[in-house]
Motif scaffolding. Structure first.
Motif, PDB file in Angstrom:
ATOM      1  N   LEU A  82       0.831  -1.189   0.052  1.00  0.00           N
ATOM      2  CA  LEU A  82       0.030  -0.111   0.025  1.00  0.00           C
ATOM      3  C   LEU A  82       0.847   1.261   0.006  1.00  0.00           C
ATOM      4  CD1 LEU A  82      -2.075  -2.214   0.711  1.00  0.00           C
ATOM      5  CD2 LEU A  82      -3.105  -0.407   2.280  1.00  0.00           C
ATOM      6  N   ASP A  83       0.510   2.116  -0.784  1.00  0.00           N
ATOM      7  CA  ASP A  83       1.253   3.422  -0.880  1.00  0.00           C
ATOM      8  C   ASP A  83       0.281   4.630  -0.450  1.00  0.00           C
ATOM      9  OD1 ASP A  83       3.185   5.503  -1.538  1.00  0.00           O
ATOM     10  OD2 ASP A  83       2.592   5.359  -3.784  1.00  0.00           O
ATOM     11  N   GLY A  84       0.686   5.014   0.844  1.00  0.00           N
ATOM     12  CA  GLY A  84      -0.316   5.955   1.199  1.00  0.00           C
ATOM     13  C   GLY A  84      -0.113   5.978   2.953  1.00  0.00           C
ATOM     14  N   ARG A  92      -5.640  -6.224   9.559  1.00  0.00           N
ATOM     15  CA  ARG A  92      -6.335  -5.269   9.024  1.00  0.00           C
ATOM     16  C   ARG A  92      -5.494  -4.130   8.582  1.00  0.00           C
ATOM     17  NH1 ARG A  92      -9.834  -1.390  11.732  1.00  0.00           N
ATOM     18  NH2 ARG A  92     -11.394  -0.596  10.343  1.00  0.00           N
ATOM     19  N   TYR A  93      -5.881  -3.355   7.439  1.00  0.00           N
ATOM     20  CA  TYR A  93      -5.178  -2.044   6.930  1.00  0.00           C
ATOM     21  C   TYR A  93      -5.989  -0.900   7.482  1.00  0.00           C
ATOM     22  CZ  TYR A  93      -2.263  -4.809   3.895  1.00  0.00           C
ATOM     23  OH  TYR A  93      -1.217  -5.821   3.249  1.00  0.00           O
ATOM     24  N   VAL A  94      -5.453  -0.217   8.522  1.00  0.00           N
ATOM     25  CA  VAL A  94      -6.397   0.768   8.845  1.00  0.00           C
ATOM     26  C   VAL A  94      -5.636   2.277   7.946  1.00  0.00           C
ATOM     27  CG1 VAL A  94      -7.021   2.190  10.983  1.00  0.00           C
ATOM     28  CG2 VAL A  94      -6.495  -0.025  11.139  1.00  0.00           C
ATOM     29  N   LEU A  95      -6.581   2.874   7.230  1.00  0.00           N
ATOM     30  CA  LEU A  95      -6.457   3.799   6.432  1.00  0.00           C
ATOM     31  C   LEU A  95      -6.857   5.000   6.877  1.00  0.00           C
ATOM     32  CD1 LEU A  95      -7.787   2.224   2.970  1.00  0.00           C
ATOM     33  CD2 LEU A  95      -5.277   1.953   4.205  1.00  0.00           C
ATOM     34  N   SER A  96      -6.168   6.070   6.700  1.00  0.00           N
ATOM     35  CA  SER A  96      -6.762   7.405   7.077  1.00  0.00           C
ATOM     36  C   SER A  96      -7.949   7.846   6.263  1.00  0.00           C
ATOM     37  CB  SER A  96      -5.445   8.517   6.895  1.00  0.00           C
ATOM     38  OG  SER A  96      -4.402   8.115   7.424  1.00  0.00           O
ATOM     39  N   THR A  97      -8.781   8.448   7.323  1.00  0.00           N
ATOM     40  CA  THR A  97      -9.804   8.925   6.613  1.00  0.00           C
ATOM     41  C   THR A  97     -10.023   9.775   5.695  1.00  0.00           C
ATOM     42  OG1 THR A  97     -11.093   8.548   8.817  1.00  0.00           O
ATOM     43  CG2 THR A  97     -12.381   9.845   7.380  1.00  0.00           C
ATOM     44  N   ASN A  98     -10.619   9.776   4.386  1.00  0.00           N
ATOM     45  CA  ASN A  98     -10.575  10.764   3.370  1.00  0.00           C
ATOM     46  C   ASN A  98      -9.244  10.717   2.760  1.00  0.00           C
ATOM     47  OD1 ASN A  98     -13.559  11.108   3.577  1.00  0.00           O
ATOM     48  ND2 ASN A  98     -13.147  12.648   5.210  1.00  0.00           N
ATOM     49  N   GLU A  99      -8.448  10.038   2.891  1.00  0.00           N
ATOM     50  CA  GLU A  99      -7.275   9.852   2.216  1.00  0.00           C
ATOM     51  C   GLU A  99      -7.118   9.099   0.974  1.00  0.00           C
ATOM     52  OE1 GLU A  99      -4.427  11.699   2.729  1.00  0.00           O
ATOM     53  OE2 GLU A  99      -5.293  12.750   4.048  1.00  0.00           O
ATOM     54  N   ASN A 100      -6.396   8.991   0.155  1.00  0.00           N
ATOM     55  CA  ASN A 100      -6.176   7.920  -1.075  1.00  0.00           C
ATOM     56  C   ASN A 100      -4.911   7.163  -0.827  1.00  0.00           C
ATOM     57  OD1 ASN A 100      -8.310   9.649  -2.219  1.00  0.00           O
ATOM     58  ND2 ASN A 100      -6.964  10.691  -3.575  1.00  0.00           N
ATOM     59  N   VAL A 101      -5.172   5.777  -1.265  1.00  0.00           N
ATOM     60  CA  VAL A 101      -4.186   4.808  -0.786  1.00  0.00           C
ATOM     61  C   VAL A 101      -4.071   4.116  -2.032  1.00  0.00           C
ATOM     62  CG1 VAL A 101      -3.406   2.919   0.372  1.00  0.00           C
ATOM     63  CG2 VAL A 101      -4.350   4.787   1.455  1.00  0.00           C
ATOM     64  N   GLY A 139     -11.221   8.156  -0.333  1.00  0.00           N
ATOM     65  CA  GLY A 139     -12.136   8.707   0.662  1.00  0.00           C
ATOM     66  C   GLY A 139     -12.710   7.518   1.797  1.00  0.00           C
ATOM     67  N   ILE A 140     -11.769   6.716   2.177  1.00  0.00           N
ATOM     68  CA  ILE A 140     -12.441   5.817   2.977  1.00  0.00           C
ATOM     69  C   ILE A 140     -12.827   6.317   4.384  1.00  0.00           C
ATOM     70  CG2 ILE A 140      -9.945   5.776   4.318  1.00  0.00           C
ATOM     71  CD1 ILE A 140     -12.052   2.587   3.362  1.00  0.00           C
ATOM     72  N   LYS A 141     -13.932   5.741   4.961  1.00  0.00           N
ATOM     73  CA  LYS A 141     -14.633   6.090   6.009  1.00  0.00           C
ATOM     74  C   LYS A 141     -14.414   5.002   7.140  1.00  0.00           C
ATOM     75  CE  LYS A 141     -17.956   8.349   3.191  1.00  0.00           C
ATOM     76  NZ  LYS A 141     -17.359   8.552   2.233  1.00  0.00           N
ATOM     77  N   GLU A 142     -14.540   5.558   8.351  1.00  0.00           N
ATOM     78  CA  GLU A 142     -14.203   4.659   9.283  1.00  0.00           C
ATOM     79  C   GLU A 142     -15.336   3.613   9.469  1.00  0.00           C
ATOM     80  OE1 GLU A 142     -13.232   6.424  13.143  1.00  0.00           O
ATOM     81  OE2 GLU A 142     -12.442   8.113  12.110  1.00  0.00           O
ATOM     82  N   THR A 143     -14.888   2.634   8.709  1.00  0.00           N
ATOM     83  CA  THR A 143     -15.793   1.328   8.847  1.00  0.00           C
ATOM     84  C   THR A 143     -14.952   0.132   8.370  1.00  0.00           C
ATOM     85  OG1 THR A 143     -17.784   0.371   7.987  1.00  0.00           O
ATOM     86  CG2 THR A 143     -16.552   1.774   6.377  1.00  0.00           C
ATOM     87  N   ASP A 144     -15.207  -1.081   8.871  1.00  0.00           N
ATOM     88  CA  ASP A 144     -14.761  -2.197   8.269  1.00  0.00           C
ATOM     89  C   ASP A 144     -15.327  -2.590   6.893  1.00  0.00           C
ATOM     90  OD1 ASP A 144     -13.301  -2.302  10.658  1.00  0.00           O
ATOM     91  OD2 ASP A 144     -14.658  -4.004  11.593  1.00  0.00           O
ATOM     92  N   ALA A 145     -14.268  -2.841   6.019  1.00  0.00           N
ATOM     93  CA  ALA A 145     -14.700  -3.179   4.634  1.00  0.00           C
ATOM     94  C   ALA A 145     -13.822  -4.275   3.905  1.00  0.00           C
ATOM     95  CB  ALA A 145     -14.885  -2.109   3.930  1.00  0.00           C
TER      96      ALA A 145
END
Length: 161
Positions: A82-84, A92-101, A139-145
């Motif tokens: 993952l680049d971002g 689990r990859y925890v992505l920053s909210t509203n960031e692009n990865v 634009g990931i939101k704080e939810t499991d997906a």
């Protein structure tokens, strides 16, 4: 003298046939000559049958290879980079909210003509934009997906986001 066995005309003083080596006698009529071409005809028939079977095998084999029944294109995704901006929470990859990865899969394939597809199970969690073999999660939101990476109809890798 005519040979009784094969019908070949031999000299009068010969004791054996010059063609088939059968003993020659003067006492009876000659036998019908054997068909010398019978063996050749059998060989021709066998040759034709073998050629036909070979052609059938080539056609069936070509069909199976072209349709992927034999020598299937084996494809797998062993790892993903993952680049971002993200963190790991177990697997689990925890992505920053509203960031692009950008998701970059490590693909192993026996053929270079594969096509990857990406699908996020919860479409409200984020958007996906495919970039060749890579994809951007937008634009990931704080939810499991789960992000599924697949080829044709086979899931190759599931990323927990």
């Amino acid at each position: 003298m005519i040979c009784k066995n094969c019908g070949t005309d031999n000299s009068d003083n010969a004791k054996f046939c010059a063609y088939c080596a059968s003993p020659l006698t003067t006492s009876s009529e000659p036998k019908k000559p054997q068909n010398r071409n019978k063996k050749n005809n059998n060989n021709k028939i066998i040759g034709i049958v073998l050629a036909f079977l070979s052609l059938v095998l080539i056609i069936v084999g070509g069909y199976l290879v072209l349709n992927g029944k034999i020598f299937k294109n084996e494809i797998s995704v062993d790892a993903v980079t993952l680049d971002g901006d993200y963190e790991m929470d177990g697997d689990r990859y925890v992505l920053s909210t509203n960031e692009n990865v950008i998701v970059i899969p490590n693909v192993k394939s026996s053929d270079s003509s594969y096509e990857l597809k990406y699908e996020i199970e919860d479409t409200t969690a984020a958007n996906i934009k495919q970039l060749g073999d890579k994809c951007t999660v937008i634009g990931i939101k704080e939810t499991d997906a789960n992000l599924n990476i697949y080829s044709v109809d086979k899931i190759l890798k599931v990323l927990k986001l």
